[in-house]
Design an enzyme around this catalytic site. Structure first.
Site, PDB file in Angstrom:
ATOM      1  N   ARG A  83       0.834  -1.195   0.000  1.00  0.00           N
ATOM      2  CA  ARG A  83       0.000   0.000   0.000  1.00  0.00           C
ATOM      3  C   ARG A  83       0.876   1.254   0.000  1.00  0.00           C
ATOM      4  NH1 ARG A  83      -2.089  -3.525   3.988  1.00  0.00           N
ATOM      5  NH2 ARG A  83      -4.205  -4.298   3.534  1.00  0.00           N
TER       6      ARG A  83
ATOM      7  N   LYS B 102      -1.927  -2.051   7.950  1.00  0.00           N
ATOM      8  CA  LYS B 102      -3.015  -1.494   8.745  1.00  0.00           C
ATOM      9  C   LYS B 102      -2.953  -2.022  10.177  1.00  0.00           C
ATOM     10  CE  LYS B 102      -6.234  -0.833   4.883  1.00  0.00           C
ATOM     11  NZ  LYS B 102      -7.562  -1.185   4.327  1.00  0.00           N
TER      12      LYS B 102
ATOM     13  N   HIS C  38      -2.734   2.487  -5.680  1.00  0.00           N
ATOM     14  CA  HIS C  38      -3.607   1.348  -5.436  1.00  0.00           C
ATOM     15  C   HIS C  38      -3.875   0.571  -6.720  1.00  0.00           C
ATOM     16  CE1 HIS C  38      -5.470  -0.311  -1.895  1.00  0.00           C
ATOM     17  NE2 HIS C  38      -6.514  -0.683  -2.613  1.00  0.00           N
TER      18      HIS C  38
ATOM     19  N   ARG D  71      -1.184  -1.804  -6.930  1.00  0.00           N
ATOM     20  CA  ARG D  71      -1.445  -2.913  -6.005  1.00  0.00           C
ATOM     21  C   ARG D  71      -2.395  -3.905  -6.663  1.00  0.00           C
ATOM     22  NH1 ARG D  71      -1.608  -4.436  -0.453  1.00  0.00           N
ATOM     23  NH2 ARG D  71      -3.666  -4.930   0.357  1.00  0.00           N
TER      24      ARG D  71
ATOM     25  N   HIS E 103      -4.141  -9.109   3.425  1.00  0.00           N
ATOM     26  CA  HIS E 103      -5.571  -9.157   3.679  1.00  0.00           C
ATOM     27  C   HIS E 103      -5.865 -10.055   4.876  1.00  0.00           C
ATOM     28  CE1 HIS E 103      -6.686  -8.048  -0.752  1.00  0.00           C
ATOM     29  NE2 HIS E 103      -6.432  -6.990  -0.018  1.00  0.00           N
TER      30      HIS E 103
ATOM     31  N   TYR F 215     -10.143 -10.314  -6.962  1.00  0.00           N
ATOM     32  CA  TYR F 215      -9.195 -10.360  -8.074  1.00  0.00           C
ATOM     33  C   TYR F 215      -9.436 -11.572  -8.971  1.00  0.00           C
ATOM     34  CZ  TYR F 215      -6.823  -6.751  -5.442  1.00  0.00           C
ATOM     35  OH  TYR F 215      -6.535  -5.596  -4.768  1.00  0.00           O
TER      36      TYR F 215
END
Length: 294
Positions: free
Chosen positions: A147, A171, A240, A243, A266, A275
């Protein structure tokens, strides 16, 4: 009469714009037309939740987007809440009715051949250190899937050349390790060598601006936007997107979904599964273009 009272309530008590009032009015009239056509004996007092659900389903069948259906449902909900609060009705049939889930747009990605054209063409890059730094940033995104905040947060100590690994902080401060290949190793070594020759370093950041300070998110975004504009016609040209491009390229070339999930950081494989829809859409386009009877 009830609907007129409600619309005047929106105008004069809630001070809603005339555009909003007209939108609510149209939704209420559409719903009333629907249930009257279904049964002329029906009224606002006798409508139930099943009729509201059938109305929504009829809109979806006509091709209305989920966002449109939810907007219409919102107007009907507001009306029934108002009518119940003013004791015009004894119950609110819309109270437990849920709108359709909004369709999530498929992630945009840069095709492999477009990325190859950018990365393999020296003429596309600015000469000197600025071009090398920009190329390093693009390759970091494309070959690791990290990210924007993860890239700007990288320090030199997060790069392990001996094992070709990057330690990134994602995150909620969760850390993960991402492997990298020989191309990124060569680019990083060249960038760091030139950086240390040219800049007077002010901190430990890996990616630094011309003042030797950690490069800001905005500066990185502008670099990515500029260089992606040279190779793709996508309207969105952001970190992004790179990404997304990483994930799509990995899946298209045989990587497993669980492996891509771990690389992207994730929490759930369900997040990564979007995806697979992207790669399937690409597969459909290949089929349609290649099969003579498609």
């Amino acid at each position: 009469m009830m609907t007129e009272d409600f619309l005047n309530y929106l105008r004069y008590e809630r001070n809603r714009s005339e555009l909003t009032v007209r939108r609510y009015e149209q939704s209420l009239r559409d719903f009333e037309t629907y249930f009257k056509n279904r049964d002329s004996q029906l009224s606002w007092e006798s409508v139930d939740s099943d009729i509201i659900r059938d109305w929504m389903e009829s809109m979806m069948d006509k091709g209305d987007m989920a966002s449109t259906v939810n907007s219409c449902l919102s107007a009907v909900r507001s009306f029934f809440r108002y009518a119940l609060s003013r004791k015009m009705l004894k119950s609110d049939p819309a109270y437990l009715v849920k709108g359709p889930k909004k369709d999530k747009p498929l992630p945009q990605f840069v095709r492999e051949e477009e990325m190859d054209r950018l990365l393999d063409n020296p003429e596309m890059w600015e000469e000197g250190f600025s071009g090398l730094r920009a190329r390093t940033i693009i390759i970091l995104f494309y070959e690791t899937g990290m990210r924007l905040a993860e890239l700007t947060g990288l320090n030199d100590l997060d790069v392990d050349f001996s094992s070709r690994q990057l330690k990134v902080t994602g995150k909620r401060n969760k850390q993960r390790v991402i492997p990298f290949g020989t191309e990124l190793e060569d680019v990083l070594r060249a960038y760091m060598s030139q950086r240390d020759e040219i800049l007077t370093r002010q901190d430990a950041a890996l990616i630094q601006n011309d003042k030797g300070l950690r490069m800001s998110r905005f500066q990185v975004e502008m670099i990515v936007k500029h260089y992606l504009s040279l190779t793709t016609t996508l309207k969105k040209r952001s970190p992004h997107v790179l990404r997304h491009s990483f994930a799509t390229t990995m899946l298209n070339n045989g990587a497993g979904l669980e492996s891509v999930r771990k690389l992207l950081g994730h929490e759930s494989v369900a997040t990564t599964q979007i995806y697979t829809h992207t790669t399937f859409e690409q597969l459909k386009r290949v089929y349609e273009n290649a099969h003579p009877r498609a």
